[in-house]
Design a protein around this motif. Structure first.
Motif, PDB file in Angstrom:
ATOM      1  N   SER A  39      -5.782  -1.998   0.757  1.00 38.10           N
ATOM      2  CA  SER A  39      -6.538  -1.501   1.905  1.00 38.10           C
ATOM      3  C   SER A  39      -7.715  -2.406   2.256  1.00 38.10           C
ATOM      4  O   SER A  39      -8.004  -2.642   3.437  1.00 38.10           O
ATOM      5  CB  SER A  39      -7.024  -0.075   1.644  1.00 38.10           C
ATOM      6  N   HIS A  73      -9.603   4.947   5.369  1.00 33.58           N
ATOM      7  CA  HIS A  73      -9.250   5.092   3.953  1.00 33.58           C
ATOM      8  C   HIS A  73     -10.494   5.254   3.082  1.00 33.58           C
ATOM      9  O   HIS A  73     -10.490   6.045   2.127  1.00 33.58           O
ATOM     10  CB  HIS A  73      -8.437   3.880   3.502  1.00 33.58           C
ATOM     11  N   LEU A 123      -1.612   6.495   9.088  1.00 36.81           N
ATOM     12  CA  LEU A 123      -1.226   5.106   8.859  1.00 36.81           C
ATOM     13  C   LEU A 123      -0.108   4.691   9.809  1.00 36.81           C
ATOM     14  O   LEU A 123      -0.157   3.610  10.407  1.00 36.81           O
ATOM     15  CB  LEU A 123      -0.793   4.914   7.408  1.00 36.81           C
ATOM     16  N   PHE A 181       0.827  -1.201   0.000  1.00 34.46           N
ATOM     17  CA  PHE A 181       0.000   0.000   0.000  1.00 34.46           C
ATOM     18  C   PHE A 181       0.868   1.260   0.000  1.00 34.46           C
ATOM     19  O   PHE A 181       0.614   2.212  -0.747  1.00 34.46           O
ATOM     20  CB  PHE A 181      -0.919  -0.024   1.223  1.00 34.46           C
ATOM     21  N   PRO A 187      -8.573   0.531   6.905  1.00 37.32           N
ATOM     22  CA  PRO A 187      -9.498   0.631   5.769  1.00 37.32           C
ATOM     23  C   PRO A 187     -10.720   1.491   6.079  1.00 37.32           C
ATOM     24  O   PRO A 187     -11.279   2.120   5.166  1.00 37.32           O
ATOM     25  CB  PRO A 187      -9.888  -0.826   5.498  1.00 37.32           C
TER      26      PRO A 187
END
Length: 419
Positions: A183, A108, A118, A48, A105
């Motif tokens: 994610s 996100h 993060l 990611f 997630p």
């Protein structure tokens, strides 16, 4: 030191064999579920970062945050594990870790996820996850005694389960990342922590360890350090593992993802390489589980550690995928016996009432240089190149493990302590 007793809260009558073994099997299963989910995260998060930033240095910084939290939690969390009780600490750690990874997630796909957020969530997940691992390790001796299983075999099973999780979880993670995105697959890790907590909560009995009056929290942490200082073998092994983890951590956390991203371009290929080392280590752990109680610990430990680092020289050539996979299978085979031997030695030599803080301190000492290793690894790749960085890792690993041949403290490894 006299042996410490641990009394299950279940009935005093001798239960049937399957009932005695069920808690240990449940612990094995909880580890398997949690580790499969964690392997998904181990691949998804660096991928990611690479996809969204294109930076090896930021990938190393993310691994640094995770490793730093693990070290801090290992030092400070061991005493908390002893205070809470090993079962309670395992459940609480799983629930909190799952919440942290699930938030990645969630943010996100809603309000957005900044890089600093993060880093914070990765840090907090690792901060909770490490005491959970310590707590489950501390449960093993009493559950083994209840099940009538030798410690060597149980620890080999735990390692085989962990390596099997890498074998199965890595290609699955790579495939899911390629299909769904990095994610989205993090939801799986969050769910795995919830299942692990539920399994331990339902199937593992609450063990009451008789301890002396509580000291101040800081004094309990210091007590773990004092115990290790008196145990020369534990101190020397922790120091050796600290150096090898410093060298090895950037290889798996930064160098391999960068190598795959630049050379092959697919997370599936990264999953294949992680599966190769996991599969080899699973086979190595299974073989050790069958033979380990009859093998000389010192010779097995030393030989395995030296052989483990040799395939890294092949990786320094940045070979085709098949060659890299074979090299990692060999490294995994050699790695198989190492952690079961270390876990068995620790469990034999540390009394039950000190396990949380001593195991936590040993983990902290072993990983104290890992944050710096992954951070420097990312920087080194950008400054001197991927090939030179991996070659330096291989050389340092070989020099470090060769010292095991002449270290007198390892002579104590073949003795069985009755602490």
């Amino acid at each position: 030191m006299s042996a410490t007793t641990a009394t299950p809260t279940t009935a005093a009558t001798d239960p049937p064999a399957l009932h005695r073994r069920l808690p240990l099997y449940a612990l094995f299963a909880a580890n398997a579920i949690s580790l499969v989910g964690s392997q998904v995260t181990y691949i998804a998060i660096p991928w990611f970062v690479l996809v969204t930033t294109g930076s090896a240095a930021k990938t190393g910084l993310t691994a640094f945050a995770e490793a730093l939290a693990a070290v801090l939690a290992a030092f400070a969390g061991g005493a908390a594990v002893d205070r809470l009780g090993h079962k309670r600490a395992s459940i609480l750690a799983d629930v909190a870790s799952g919440a942290m990874v699930g938030a990645i997630p969630a943010l996100h796909f809603t309000v957005g996820l900044a890089f600093w957020q993060l880093l914070a969530l990765v840090f907090l997940r690792s901060l909770w996850d490490t005491p959970g691992t310590t707590a489950r390790s501390a449960l093993v001796p009493e559950l083994c005694a209840r099940a009538g299983m030798p410690l060597e075999r149980a620890n080999a099973v735990i390692q085989a389960v962990g390596r099997g999780a890498r074998l199965l979880g890595s290609p699955l993670a790579g495939l899911l990342v390629a299909l769904l995105g990095a994610s989205r697959v993090l939801w799986l890790d969050a769910a795995s922590f919830a299942l692990s907590a539920a399994l331990v909560g339902v199937a593992v009995p609450l063990l009451v360890v008789h301890t002396e009056a509580r000291e101040r929290y800081l004094d309990e942490i210091v007590a773990g350090l004092r115990f290790i200082r008196r145990e020369r073998l534990l101190l020397v092994v922790a120091a050796t593992v600290a150096v090898t983890n410093f060298l090895e951590s950037p290889l798996y956390a930064v160098a391999l993802p960068v190598y795959v991203k630049r050379t092959f371009g697919s997370a599936v290929d990264l999953g294949v390489l992680m599966a190769a080392v996991g599969g080899g280590a699973m086979v190595g752990a299974i073989v050790f589980g069958a033979l380990g109680a009859r093998l000389p610990r010192r010779a097995t430990f030393t030989a395995a550690f030296i052989v483990l680092g040799l395939p890294y020289w092949a990786l320094a050539a940045l070979p085709p995928l098949a060659v890299a996979a074979v090299a990692l299978v060999v490294a995994g085979l050699a790695a198989g016996p190492i952690n079961p031997i270390l876990a068995t030695v620790n469990q034999e030599r540390v009394p039950a009432e000190l396990r949380g803080r001593v195991f936590g301190t040993i983990t902290a000492l072993a990983y104290v240089a890992t944050p710096l290793g992954v951070l420097l690894g990312g920087v080194a790749i950008e400054w001197v190149g991927l090939r030179a960085t991996i070659a330096a890792i291989a050389a340092g690993y070989l020099l470090t493990t060769l010292t095991l041949l002449v270290n007198p403290a390892l002579r104590e490894m073949d003795g069985r302590s009755e602490k």
